[in-house]
Design an enzyme around this catalytic site. Structure first.
Site, PDB file in Angstrom:
ATOM      1  N   HIS A 113      51.067  84.244 -27.793  1.00  0.00           N
ATOM      2  CA  HIS A 113      50.556  83.323 -26.772  1.00  0.00           C
ATOM      3  C   HIS A 113      50.102  82.004 -27.407  1.00  0.00           C
ATOM      4  O   HIS A 113      50.539  80.921 -27.019  1.00  0.00           O
ATOM      5  CB  HIS A 113      49.386  84.000 -26.036  1.00  0.00           C
ATOM      6  CG  HIS A 113      48.740  83.157 -24.994  1.00  0.00           C
ATOM      7  ND1 HIS A 113      48.987  83.306 -23.647  1.00  0.00           N
ATOM      8  CD2 HIS A 113      47.864  82.124 -25.091  1.00  0.00           C
ATOM      9  CE1 HIS A 113      48.297  82.417 -22.965  1.00  0.00           C
ATOM     10  NE2 HIS A 113      47.597  81.690 -23.819  1.00  0.00           N
ATOM     11  N   GLU A 114      49.262  82.123 -28.409  1.00  0.00           N
ATOM     12  CA  GLU A 114      48.719  80.905 -29.026  1.00  0.00           C
ATOM     13  C   GLU A 114      49.814  80.119 -29.739  1.00  0.00           C
ATOM     14  O   GLU A 114      49.775  78.886 -29.790  1.00  0.00           O
ATOM     15  CB  GLU A 114      47.575  81.253 -29.995  1.00  0.00           C
ATOM     16  CG  GLU A 114      46.402  81.997 -29.366  1.00  0.00           C
ATOM     17  CD  GLU A 114      45.723  81.252 -28.225  1.00  0.00           C
ATOM     18  OE1 GLU A 114      45.975  80.048 -28.057  1.00  0.00           O
ATOM     19  OE2 GLU A 114      44.964  81.879 -27.476  1.00  0.00           O
ATOM     20  N   HIS A 151      51.368  77.757 -27.355  1.00  0.00           N
ATOM     21  CA  HIS A 151      50.596  76.503 -27.237  1.00  0.00           C
ATOM     22  C   HIS A 151      50.900  75.611 -28.446  1.00  0.00           C
ATOM     23  O   HIS A 151      51.049  74.394 -28.318  1.00  0.00           O
ATOM     24  CB  HIS A 151      49.099  76.794 -27.216  1.00  0.00           C
ATOM     25  CG  HIS A 151      48.584  77.334 -25.916  1.00  0.00           C
ATOM     26  ND1 HIS A 151      48.826  76.733 -24.699  1.00  0.00           N
ATOM     27  CD2 HIS A 151      47.805  78.412 -25.637  1.00  0.00           C
ATOM     28  CE1 HIS A 151      48.231  77.427 -23.735  1.00  0.00           C
ATOM     29  NE2 HIS A 151      47.616  78.454 -24.275  1.00  0.00           N
TER      30      HIS A 151
HETATM   31 ZN   LIG Z   1      46.555  79.999 -23.365  1.00  0.00          ZN
END
Ligand SMILES: [Zn+2]
Length: 250
Positions: free
Chosen positions: A36-37, A40
């Site tokens: 997830h990170e 980003h």
């Molecule tokens: Zn997030």
């Protein structure tokens, strides 16, 4: 706040500390958090914009989690899973039977997760749609909550809202006012994006660079829905993809 600080903050909060002298073994939640990170991070790393305020993750709240939630889908793609899910001593990939059991349990209790999320989302929206002269007093808040959830068919003692009015802190002062829906909406976008990768081959470099060129590199320099359409070829996001991704047969 710049992205790198946020990533470090988030990972530091979610990763268990490794015991002295032991290998760092992480849970499935921590694996998906890493993916997830990194989604980003890619949104920032691949940014190709002139102005910082319009670049990378400086996009609307209901779009910013799309690259990260989409990137989570890579964690369970078998070729990628085999690449990182190895025995810490022998280096062998996870045995096929265990892998299959693990991956098939991903959607365990997904109906509960969706129900509590929807209830909190609708509750947030109900509060923020009230005209100022209709706002209940603190004593009436619990009754208002019951009524609001009943109206949308989400009053269910077995699946209470993830956050109830009295401790739904981030929708009052935390910047999410009427924006809690963004978690689910961004998931709709993410599963639609993931479907394009699934159709073209998840590890297809041309699809990856197309995604980078049409979405990730552009930050907030264009209409976000047009970026989505340019990559997916879809005029509108398709919410049924969200239910399929959560394991519902529809
Ligand atoms: Zn997030």
């Amino acid at each position: 706040m710049g992205y790198p600080n946020y990533a470090a903050y988030s990972l530091e909060r979610t990763m268990a500390k490794t015991p002295e002298g032991k290998p760092s073994l992480i849970t499935w939640d921590e694996v998906t958090t890493l993916f997830h990170e990194f989604g980003h991070a890619l949104h920032g790393i691949l940014s190709d914009c002139n102005y910082e305020r319009l670049s990378g993750t400086s996009v609307a709240r209901d779009f910013v989690e799309m690259p990260s939630q989409f990137n989570e889908s890579f964690a369970s793609i078998p070729e990628i899973f085999d690449h990182y899910a190895k025995h810490c001593e022998t280096g062998q990939p996870m045995p096929a039977e265990l892998k299959e059991r693990m991956l098939s349990s991903i959607n365990f209790q997904s109906a509960y997760a969706l129900g509590e999320n929807l209830a909190a989302t609708c509750l947030d929206m109900a509060w923020h749609m009230l005209p100022s002269d209709k706002v209940p007093t603190a004593d009436q808040a619990a009754d208002f909550e019951t009524e609001a959830l009943g109206q949308v068919g989400l009053l269910n003692n077995q699946i209470p809202p993830r956050y109830s009015t009295s401790y739904f802190n981030h929708v009052w002062g935390g910047g999410y006012a009427a924006g809690y829906y963004s978690y689910l909406w961004t998931e709709v976008l993410a599963v639609n994006i993931a479907q394009v990768f699934a159709d073209r081959g998840a590890l297809d470099p041309a699809t990856g660079s197309d995604f980078s060129q049409k979405v990730l590199s552009r930050g907030n320099t264009g209409d976000l829905m047009q970026m989505f359409s340019a990559f997916t070829g879809m005029a509108q996001p398709d919410a049924s993809g969200l239910l399929k991704a959560r394991g519902y047969n529809i």
